[in-house]
Design a protein around this motif. Sequence first.
Motif, short mmCIF file in Angstrom:
data_model
loop_
_atom_site.label_atom_id
_atom_site.label_comp_id
_atom_site.label_asym_id
_atom_site.label_seq_id
_atom_site.Cartn_x
_atom_site.Cartn_y
_atom_site.Cartn_z
N VAL A 174 40.56 94.16 2.18
CA VAL A 174 41.48 95.17 2.09
C VAL A 174 42.46 94.78 0.91
O VAL A 174 43.12 93.90 1.07
CB VAL A 174 42.22 95.56 3.39
N HIS A 175 42.59 95.70 0.15
CA HIS A 175 43.68 95.43 -0.96
C HIS A 175 45.10 96.25 -0.69
O HIS A 175 46.15 95.92 -0.91
CB HIS A 175 43.08 95.65 -2.42
N HIS A 176 44.66 97.70 -0.30
CA HIS A 176 45.67 98.49 -0.26
C HIS A 176 45.05 99.63 0.77
O HIS A 176 44.08 100.10 0.70
CB HIS A 176 46.09 99.40 -1.51
N VAL A 177 46.22 99.86 1.82
CA VAL A 177 45.88 101.10 2.80
C VAL A 177 46.59 102.42 2.63
O VAL A 177 47.91 102.24 2.34
CB VAL A 177 46.09 100.48 4.10
N ARG A 178 45.92 103.61 2.26
CA ARG A 178 46.41 104.66 1.89
C ARG A 178 46.08 105.56 2.99
O ARG A 178 45.05 105.55 3.48
CB ARG A 178 45.83 105.10 0.65
N PRO A 179 46.64 106.69 2.95
CA PRO A 179 46.68 108.06 4.05
C PRO A 179 44.88 108.46 4.13
O PRO A 179 44.44 108.66 4.83
CB PRO A 179 47.71 108.90 3.74
N LYS A 180 44.54 108.49 2.73
CA LYS A 180 43.19 109.03 2.81
C LYS A 180 42.15 108.09 2.63
O LYS A 180 40.86 108.63 2.46
CB LYS A 180 43.12 110.29 1.53
N ALA A 181 42.62 107.04 2.09
CA ALA A 181 41.36 105.90 1.74
C ALA A 181 41.91 104.51 1.98
O ALA A 181 43.02 104.20 1.74
CB ALA A 181 40.75 106.35 0.55
N VAL A 182 41.11 103.49 2.06
CA VAL A 182 41.43 102.44 2.20
C VAL A 182 40.71 101.83 0.80
O VAL A 182 39.41 101.65 0.56
CB VAL A 182 40.65 101.52 3.30
N ILE A 183 41.65 100.96 0.01
CA ILE A 183 41.04 100.47 -1.15
C ILE A 183 40.75 98.99 -0.92
O ILE A 183 41.63 98.02 -0.51
CB ILE A 183 42.15 100.47 -2.30
N LEU A 184 39.59 98.62 -1.29
CA LEU A 184 38.82 97.17 -0.80
C LEU A 184 38.82 96.56 -2.37
O LEU A 184 38.70 97.22 -3.54
CB LEU A 184 37.63 97.27 -0.22
N MET A 185 38.67 95.44 -2.44
CA MET A 185 38.39 94.67 -3.70
C MET A 185 37.49 93.48 -3.20
O MET A 185 37.64 92.60 -2.33
CB MET A 185 39.80 93.65 -4.04
N ASP A 186 36.32 93.33 -4.20
CA ASP A 186 35.35 92.08 -3.73
C ASP A 186 35.82 90.79 -4.63
O ASP A 186 36.88 91.08 -5.33
CB ASP A 186 33.94 92.65 -4.06
N ASP A 187 34.91 89.91 -4.43
CA ASP A 187 35.52 88.61 -5.04
C ASP A 187 35.25 88.66 -6.66
O ASP A 187 35.90 87.62 -7.11
CB ASP A 187 34.21 87.55 -4.53
N GLU A 188 34.67 89.64 -7.15
CA GLU A 188 34.57 89.95 -8.67
C GLU A 188 35.96 90.45 -9.06
O GLU A 188 36.04 90.85 -10.25
CB GLU A 188 33.35 90.36 -9.10
N GLY A 189 36.63 91.17 -8.13
CA GLY A 189 37.67 91.76 -8.68
C GLY A 189 37.43 93.31 -8.64
O GLY A 189 38.25 94.04 -9.46
N ASP A 195 38.64 102.82 13.49
CA ASP A 195 38.89 101.66 12.52
C ASP A 195 40.21 101.56 12.19
O ASP A 195 41.36 102.53 12.37
CB ASP A 195 38.24 102.02 11.32
N TYR A 196 40.89 100.39 12.29
CA TYR A 196 42.15 99.99 11.92
C TYR A 196 42.04 98.96 10.85
O TYR A 196 41.65 97.69 11.32
CB TYR A 196 43.10 99.64 13.14
N PHE A 197 42.67 98.79 9.73
CA PHE A 197 42.65 97.86 8.79
C PHE A 197 44.11 97.65 8.32
O PHE A 197 44.86 98.40 8.14
CB PHE A 197 41.82 98.38 7.53
N LYS A 198 44.05 96.41 8.01
CA LYS A 198 45.28 95.75 7.24
C LYS A 198 45.13 94.87 6.01
O LYS A 198 43.99 94.65 6.02
CB LYS A 198 46.23 95.07 8.30
N LYS A 199 45.97 95.06 5.14
CA LYS A 199 45.85 94.08 3.99
C LYS A 199 45.50 92.61 4.19
O LYS A 199 45.61 92.11 5.28
CB LYS A 199 47.09 94.03 3.28
N ASP A 253 42.30 92.24 5.51
CA ASP A 253 41.12 92.14 6.28
C ASP A 253 39.65 92.14 5.60
O ASP A 253 39.69 92.85 4.43
CB ASP A 253 41.33 93.30 7.31
N ASN A 254 38.85 91.56 6.09
CA ASN A 254 37.35 91.79 5.48
C ASN A 254 36.70 93.08 6.12
O ASN A 254 36.71 93.06 7.57
CB ASN A 254 36.65 90.40 5.75
#
Length: 413
Positions: A145-160, A174-178, A180-181
């Motif tokens: 988890v890179h960023h949590v937004r109201p309409k989506a969670v933005i994720l980042m993989d190992d390659e960026g 579901d509940y995510f915070k910056k 989290d995998n």
Amino acid sequence: MENIALIESFSEFKDDKLIDRVTLMAILEDVFRNALKKKYGSDDNFDIIINPDKGDMEIWRNRVVVEDGEVEDENSEISLSEARRIEPDFEVGEDVSEEVKLIQLGRRAILALRQNLISKIHEHDNTNLYKQFKDLIGDIYTAEVHHVRPKAVILMDDEGNEIVLPKEKQIPNDYFKKGDNVRGVIENVELKGNKPQIIMSRTAPEFLEKLFEQEIPEVFDGLITIKKVVRIPGEKAKVAVDSYDDRIDPVGACVGMKGSRIHGIVRELGNENIDVINYTANAQLYITRALSPAKVSTVKINEEAKTAEVFLKIEEVSKAIGRGGNNIKLASLLTGYEIDVIREGIAQEEDDVELREFSDEIEAWVIEEFEKIGLDTARSVLNQDVADLVRRTDLEEETILDVINILKEELEG
């Protein structure tokens, strides 16, 4: 020297973007040929030699020597006197190769070269990224988890690489915070302009299917086949499994001793209730199994209409329908039959009335709440204990009492 300096500045892209040498050389040549076309009108008579090991490149223009005053195309022809300034023994008709320094293209052209190169490399990266993730559609993927937004969670993989997990693709609890995998399946790759947008899903049936492959060795090895998966994400799921080896109990192998194997999957899905059932080509038996945990007495099938009448004892009806109608809904999706539950052994009294007949006085959603627990007539509701109805439905006691008064007035009034 100018050529070397420019190539050195370009080589940083190779390190940053991990572009292979052949691709970098092809992109560089393409960029320089475009610049030559703009400057000279054509690049047909130019040779471009790139040596990435030395960080050097050379551009040579090839022209034919013609008599003075007979030059028609300055790009492909050179006058005899000009040629002899390069080398005194040139004759008419011979080929002259002359190195072109980048500075000759002009400062603006060099800046455009660099911008064009950046654009080409991004285009190359995006094409590769699109192809890479297109091949991963339907596979499980893990990202942070890179960023949590109201309409989506933005994720980042190992390659960026950025991956989007939209709100509607998340399990309700579901509940995510910056940091989290997060695991999910790559559901789609969409091109937004020239940039690929990678969409992850945790609600897709394929996610549950892939979790079975990861967690259950017999499924991964192909000894157990998953025939179909249906889900109401975060609530309930049904998985039909089969095995071609009679020595293997597919349900037992998937669930594990005391649920040990399926427990991790349930936890990953936010405690989603998972029913694993044995697949069979026998439609009646399949429907019976699909309605688990209810015990079905009889099944009558209309194959043409793809409908099934299922007869159950009154105490089994609420189990078959399930909370919020989820069990019967999933059973229908799993089997492909529209299932109608019929209470067994209770004949409708002559003065009984279908609940639907009261639609003018009782709201449709209230009637549906009673039907979900197998109560579809006035008498069937009146025969129930009010406290029990409050427990088994999502209705308030006041609403239930209002309904009972309406029904009594009709039947006894």
